[in-house]
Scaffold this active site. Structure first.
Site, PDB file in Angstrom:
ATOM      1  N   ARG A 166      59.926  -5.297 -68.650  1.00  0.00           N
ATOM      2  CA  ARG A 166      59.342  -5.024 -69.977  1.00  0.00           C
ATOM      3  C   ARG A 166      60.412  -5.025 -71.067  1.00  0.00           C
ATOM      4  NH1 ARG A 166      55.328  -5.479 -67.460  1.00  0.00           N
ATOM      5  NH2 ARG A 166      53.403  -4.278 -67.615  1.00  0.00           N
ATOM      6  N   SER A 217      48.808  -0.222 -71.254  1.00  0.00           N
ATOM      7  CA  SER A 217      49.678   0.903 -70.905  1.00  0.00           C
ATOM      8  C   SER A 217      50.364   1.407 -72.172  1.00  0.00           C
ATOM      9  CB  SER A 217      50.755   0.457 -69.914  1.00  0.00           C
ATOM     10  OG  SER A 217      50.179   0.099 -68.684  1.00  0.00           O
ATOM     11  N   GLU A 287      55.550   1.684 -74.687  1.00  0.00           N
ATOM     12  CA  GLU A 287      55.434   0.242 -74.492  1.00  0.00           C
ATOM     13  C   GLU A 287      54.686  -0.356 -75.690  1.00  0.00           C
ATOM     14  OE1 GLU A 287      54.153  -1.323 -70.700  1.00  0.00           O
ATOM     15  OE2 GLU A 287      53.050  -2.922 -71.693  1.00  0.00           O
TER      16      GLU A 287
END
Ligand code: EPU
Length: 293
Positions: A166, A217, A287
Site C-alpha cells: 500500500r 478499508s 489508507e
C-alpha cells in the site's frame, strides 16, 4: 483562466465518491490529454491554487465544506487501453476503470491479476496505492509510468516508483497518466480458469465486506496484524456517530448509513484509532485519503 479546457466551478464532489459525501470543488477540470493537463497544472501553480486529483473516488473522504483549489478529473486519452499482439504487454491510461483492466488481464491469462481482482476505482489510484493482496500487487507488473508535473512530462521506471505494501514513492507533484504493464507468464488459455477463480474470490469478498457505501478499508494493516481485527477487539463493531457506523461485517470499514457527514465519518475513524492506540499501543495509519479537513 483555464482557456480551452472543460472546467466547472463549485461542482459538488459527493457524486464522484463511493461514500457519496463531500462538498464542492472551487474548480473541477476535465483535461483530455497530457498537454491540457500540463497547462492546467502550470496555471494552477501560477495562481497558487492547491491541486487535487480525483480518481475513482473509492478511497476518498471529502469534507462537507468541499475544497478550495483545482480538482482534476482525467478524461479522453487518459481512459484508453492498448494490448500487444503477444498479450504480455498492456498500455493503460490512469483514468481507465481498474475493474475493467483486471477483467482484461484475466482474459489474457495474467494470473497475477487475481491478486487485485475486486479492487474498485481507476488505474491511477490502484497504481498510487499499489493495490493488491497476498496473491499479487499491481506494482509487480508495472514497467514504466508516464507522468506530468508542473515542470513538464516525465517517464518513471519501475525502480523509481518504490512499490511496497500500500505504498509507492512517486514524486509528490506528479500526476500519473499512462502505465506500461508487462507479465511474461501471460497465458490466454487460462482465461476460463482465472475468471472462475475471480468470481469465487468476489463471492468471498461479498460475504466479508459490507454492502453499504464505504471508502473500503479505512486504515492500512499495521505490520503483522490487521486493522479490522484490532478495531473489533476493542469492541467497536456497530459503534455509530450520526450516520457513520463501524461495520458489523468488517470493522475496518466505516459505512455511510445514508446521511453521514464527512465530519461524522472522520470523528468515528479517529475514535477507533484512539481506542486501538489506548488498548494495543498501535497507531493505525489511514489508507483513505482525506480532503479539506
Ligand atoms: N478481521 C477481524 N474482524 C473484522 C475484520 C477482519 O477479526 O471485523 C480479521 C479477519 O478474521 C482476518 C484478518 O482480520 O483474520 C484480515 O481480514 P480480511 O481477510 O478481511 O483482510 P484485510 O486485511 O482486512 C485486506 C485489504 C482489503 C482487501 C482484502 C482482501 C488492507 C487494509 N485491506 O483486508 O483491501 O480487499 O485484504 O484480501 O490491506 C482496501 O484496501 O480498501 C481493501 C478493501
Amino acid at each position: 483562466m483555464f482557456e480551452g479546457i472543460e472546467v466547472q466551478e463549485q461542482a459538488l464532489l459527493a457524486p464522484y465518491t463511493t461514500l457519496h459525501i463531500g462538498g464542492p470543488a472551487q474548480y473541477l477540470a476535465f483535461p483530455k490529454n497530457q498537454d491540457e493537463l500540463l497547462s492546467l497544472l502550470q496555471e494552477a501553480n501560477a495562481h497558487h491554487l492547491p491541486i487535487y486529483l480525483l480518481g475513482g473516488g473509492s478511497n476518498l473522504l471529502v469534507n462537507d465544506d468541499g475544497v478550495q483549489g483545482l480538482v482534476i478529473y482525467l478524461a479522453g486519452d487518459f481512459a484508453q487501453v492498448e494490448i500487444s499482439d503477444s498479450k504480455d504487454h498492456i498500455w493503460v491510461g490512469t483514468a481507465f476503470s481498474f475493474p475493467k483492466l483486471t477483467r482484461l488481464c484475466l482474459e489474457l491469462g495474467w494470473e497475477i491479476a487475481l491478486g487485485w481482482s475486486g479492487v474498485p476505482g481507476l488505474v491511477g489510484g490502484a497504481l498510487k496505492m499499489n493495490a493488491g493482496t497476498r496473491l499479487g500487487e499491481i506494482g509487480e507488473v508495472v514497467c514504466q509510468v508516464e507522468a506530468v508535473t508542473p515542470a513538464g512530462k516525465l517517464i518513471l521506471s519501475h525502480d523509481q516508483m518504490g512499490f511496497a505494501y500500500r505504498h509507492t514513492a512517486f514524486p509528490k507533484d506528479a500526476i500519473l497518466c499512462r502505465a506500461e504493464l508487462y507479465y511474461p507468464q501471460a497465458n490466454p488459455q487460462k482465461k476460463a480458469e482465472l475468471l472462475a477463480k475471480a468470481s469465487q474470490l468476489a463471492k468471498t469478498r461479498k460475504a466479508t465486506q459490507p454492502k453499504q457505501r464505504s471508502a473500503g478499508s479505512m486504515f492500512k494493516n499495521p505490520p503483522g496484524d490487521y486493522a479490522g481485527r484490532l478495531i473489533e477487539a476493542c469492541g467497536l463493531k456497530g459503534t455509530q456517530i450520526g450516520g457513520a457506523c463501524i461495520s458489523q461485517v468488517h470493522a475496518n470499514f466505516i459505512v455511510n448509513q445514508g446521511q453521514a457527514t464527512a465530519k461524522e465519518m472522520l470523528a468515528l475513524s479517529e475514535f477507533a484509532q484512539k481506542r486501538v492506540y489506548d488498548q494495543f499501543g498501535i497507531e493505525l495509519e489511514y489508507e483513505v485519503r482525506r480532503w479539506g479537513f
